[in-house]
Design an enzyme around this catalytic site. Structure first.
Site, PDB file in Angstrom:
ATOM      1  N   HIS A  53       8.931 -12.724  12.922  1.00 25.53           N
ATOM      2  CA  HIS A  53       7.503 -12.982  13.190  1.00 25.53           C
ATOM      3  C   HIS A  53       6.819 -11.688  13.605  1.00 25.53           C
ATOM      4  CE1 HIS A  53       4.514 -16.102  15.012  1.00 25.53           C
ATOM      5  NE2 HIS A  53       3.875 -15.015  14.601  1.00 25.53           N
ATOM      6  N   HIS A  55       3.343  -9.056  12.754  1.00 20.86           N
ATOM      7  CA  HIS A  55       2.052  -8.847  12.089  1.00 20.86           C
ATOM      8  C   HIS A  55       1.904  -7.354  11.795  1.00 20.86           C
ATOM      9  CE1 HIS A  55       0.594 -12.951  12.898  1.00 20.86           C
ATOM     10  NE2 HIS A  55       1.277 -12.833  14.025  1.00 20.86           N
ATOM     11  N   LEU A  56       1.907  -7.003  10.526  1.00 25.89           N
ATOM     12  CA  LEU A  56       1.769  -5.606  10.126  1.00 25.89           C
ATOM     13  C   LEU A  56       0.338  -5.257   9.707  1.00 25.89           C
ATOM     14  CD1 LEU A  56       5.100  -4.973   8.177  1.00 25.89           C
ATOM     15  CD2 LEU A  56       4.563  -4.537  10.585  1.00 25.89           C
ATOM     16  N   ASN A  87      -1.338 -13.513   7.571  1.00 28.84           N
ATOM     17  CA  ASN A  87      -2.764 -13.476   7.911  1.00 28.84           C
ATOM     18  C   ASN A  87      -3.342 -12.066   7.784  1.00 28.84           C
ATOM     19  OD1 ASN A  87      -1.250 -12.665  10.132  1.00 28.84           O
ATOM     20  ND2 ASN A  87      -2.664 -13.524  11.636  1.00 28.84           N
ATOM     21  N   ASP A 147       0.538 -18.879  10.218  1.00 27.83           N
ATOM     22  CA  ASP A 147       0.509 -18.465  11.615  1.00 27.83           C
ATOM     23  C   ASP A 147      -0.855 -17.932  12.028  1.00 27.83           C
ATOM     24  OD1 ASP A 147       1.868 -17.936  14.166  1.00 27.83           O
ATOM     25  OD2 ASP A 147       1.322 -15.879  13.699  1.00 27.83           O
ATOM     26  N   ASN A 275      -1.862 -16.263  21.891  1.00 24.61           N
ATOM     27  CA  ASN A 275      -1.854 -17.632  21.378  1.00 24.61           C
ATOM     28  C   ASN A 275      -0.474 -17.945  20.782  1.00 24.61           C
ATOM     29  OD1 ASN A 275      -2.490 -20.138  20.402  1.00 24.61           O
ATOM     30  ND2 ASN A 275      -3.926 -19.438  18.843  1.00 24.61           N
ATOM     31  N   ASP A 302       6.436 -11.794  17.664  1.00 19.81           N
ATOM     32  CA  ASP A 302       5.023 -12.088  17.404  1.00 19.81           C
ATOM     33  C   ASP A 302       4.198 -10.824  17.653  1.00 19.81           C
ATOM     34  OD1 ASP A 302       2.671 -13.319  16.729  1.00 19.81           O
ATOM     35  OD2 ASP A 302       2.563 -14.610  18.503  1.00 19.81           O
TER      36      ASP A 302
END
Length: 433
Positions: A53, A55-56, A87, A147, A275, A302
């Site tokens: 999990h 985010h890049l 996302n 996500d 979140n 995350d």
């Protein structure tokens, strides 16, 4: 060759020889003609970490992170593989975008970057994305998630579980019933009430997890629960695992939910906005127990970098999210290893083996053994370091651990037999053993 390492932190130090990206021998003085020799001095050797999990932000938000900077942070944190969430802008809901992310990961070459595909088109929750096309693409997507958004329509969730079951895929759910969390800003409880922040009740997570576990059983599909944050969710998963079910259910917890609580919100510092939100000390204790028992399978960072303008602002306008790739191991040492809840084999289970299994990465999370791929992480368990966001590899600086002194540090990361990080520095053209 790695000199004087302790696989899984046990026994006397041994030497480990790597040839052609594979562990060739383990023992005493296995040879001296290696191209690269690392003197480890008895450090702990583990399988390379896998983050399910991350985010890049690329494509679309390169001001916050890129595949290159995120890969650097991952390598420095001991990771040899990461799953990049969907996302982005444009959303990774089609073969073109996921192939771009996969290609960029290979070009950077520091970690194995695996794109996660969106479940619904544009993350809109109205119709399924091009799941089959992404699975058949050169990116070979196997994990799908909206996500940041919950797939709250039960029929869409059922269809996604049925569709992905056909090719062994996984649906990773952001469990948050939006009808229970309109305008939410913090964990619903006394602290939020006193601070005047709209509450995010734990029931909004727990009810979706319960529903989706039942859908996984009904469809025979594979469900992965993202960032479990409440004691109630942990207790439900414990009960669920105690009974015979169809389908497959796995779950992750983040480092910040293992350490931080909503008491930090007293400062209104947006670094602590995330979140699902930081919850109570009771929730933290329950999550640690669930991870130790295997009720929660793995740790996921995350990792959510944000540009300065999205965090250096008033609380209500700030974007939720925290950096996590370079601090995950240290937080786990502080919360789980030093209190005796996990030994180093347990660390390998939750940071390497379980996430690799969930994501279907056959070359990752393998045992430290002869004949296995040389995806490895070397750890100094006794080191301590002070977290400074400005010194991390990420483009962003939004770490909630700013100024904390944390235990345990990655000394070196080896991906497919090549050093990608060593002594706090990335090695894009690192030595090959």
């Amino acid at each position: 060759m790695l000199r004087e390492v302790r696989p899984y932190g046990t026994g006397e130090p041994v030497d480990l020889l790597i040839e052609n990206g594979v562990v060739a021998a383990i023992g005493q003085h296995t040879g001296t003609d290696a191209d690269e020799i690392v003197h480890a001095g008895g450090a702990v050797l583990l399988p390379g970490f896998v983050d399910p999990h991350t985010h890049l932000r690329e494509p679309g938000r390169e001001d916050a992170e890129t595949v290159e900077t995120g890969s650097a942070a991952a390598a420095l944190g001991g990771y040899t593989a990461v799953l990049a969430m969907a996302n982005t802008d444009p959303v990774a809901d089609n073969a073109v975008v996921v192939e771009h992310v996969r290609r960029r990961g290979r070009e950077v070459g520091l970690v194995d970057v695996r794109p996660v595909g969106a479940v619904t088109a544009g993350l809109g929750g109205q119709r399924l994305a091009e799941i089959g096309a992404m699975a058949r693409s050169r990116a070979e997507v196997r994990v799908f998630s909206d996500d940041g958004h919950c797939v709250d329509d039960p029929l869409l969730m059922r269809r996604a579980l049925e569709y992905t079951r056909a090719f062994g895929g996984v649906v990773a759910q952001h469990a948050q019933d939006p009808r229970l969390t309109p305008g939410s800003q913090a964990h619903e409880g006394p602290n939020a009430a006193r601070l005047g922040l709209a509450g995010w009740p734990a029931a909004a997570e727990e009810s979706v997890v319960a529903r989706d576990c039942m859908l996984a059983e009904h469809t025979g599909g594979a469900l992965h629960v993202c960032h479990v944050s409440s004691a109630g969710t942990a207790e439900f998963l414990r009960w669920w695992r105690s009974r015979a079910t169809g389908g497959s259910v796995s779950a992750e917890v983040t480092p910040h939910h293992l350490l931080l609580t909503d008491e930090l919100l007293e400062t209104y510092d947006p670094r602590y906005k995330v979140n699902p939100p930081l919850r109570t000390d009771e929730d933290v204790r329950a999550l640690r127990t669930a991870l130790a028992e295997g009720v929660v399978d793995c740790v996921a960072t995350d990792h959510a970098p944000h540009a300065d303008q999205d965090k250096d602002c008033e609380w209500s306008a700030a974007r939720p999210g925290m950096l996590g790739l370079q601090t995950a191991l240290s937080v786990l040492v502080r919360t789980m290893v030093r209190p005796g809840l996990l030994d180093w084999r347990g660390v390998a289970r939750v940071l390497s083996e379980a996430p690799a299994r969930i994501a279907g990465l056959s070359e990752q999370g393998r045992p430290v053994a002869v004949g296995e791929p040389a995806n490895l992480t070397l750890v100094d368990p006794d080191a301590e370091w002070t977290v400074r966001g400005a010194e991390l590899a990420s483009t962003s600086v939004n770490t909630p651990f700013e100024g904390m002194v944390l235990p345990g540090r990655v000394l070196a990361t080896i991906s497919a037999g090549r050093i990608t990080a060593r002594d706090g520095k990335v090695e894009p053209a690192g030595g090959r053993f």
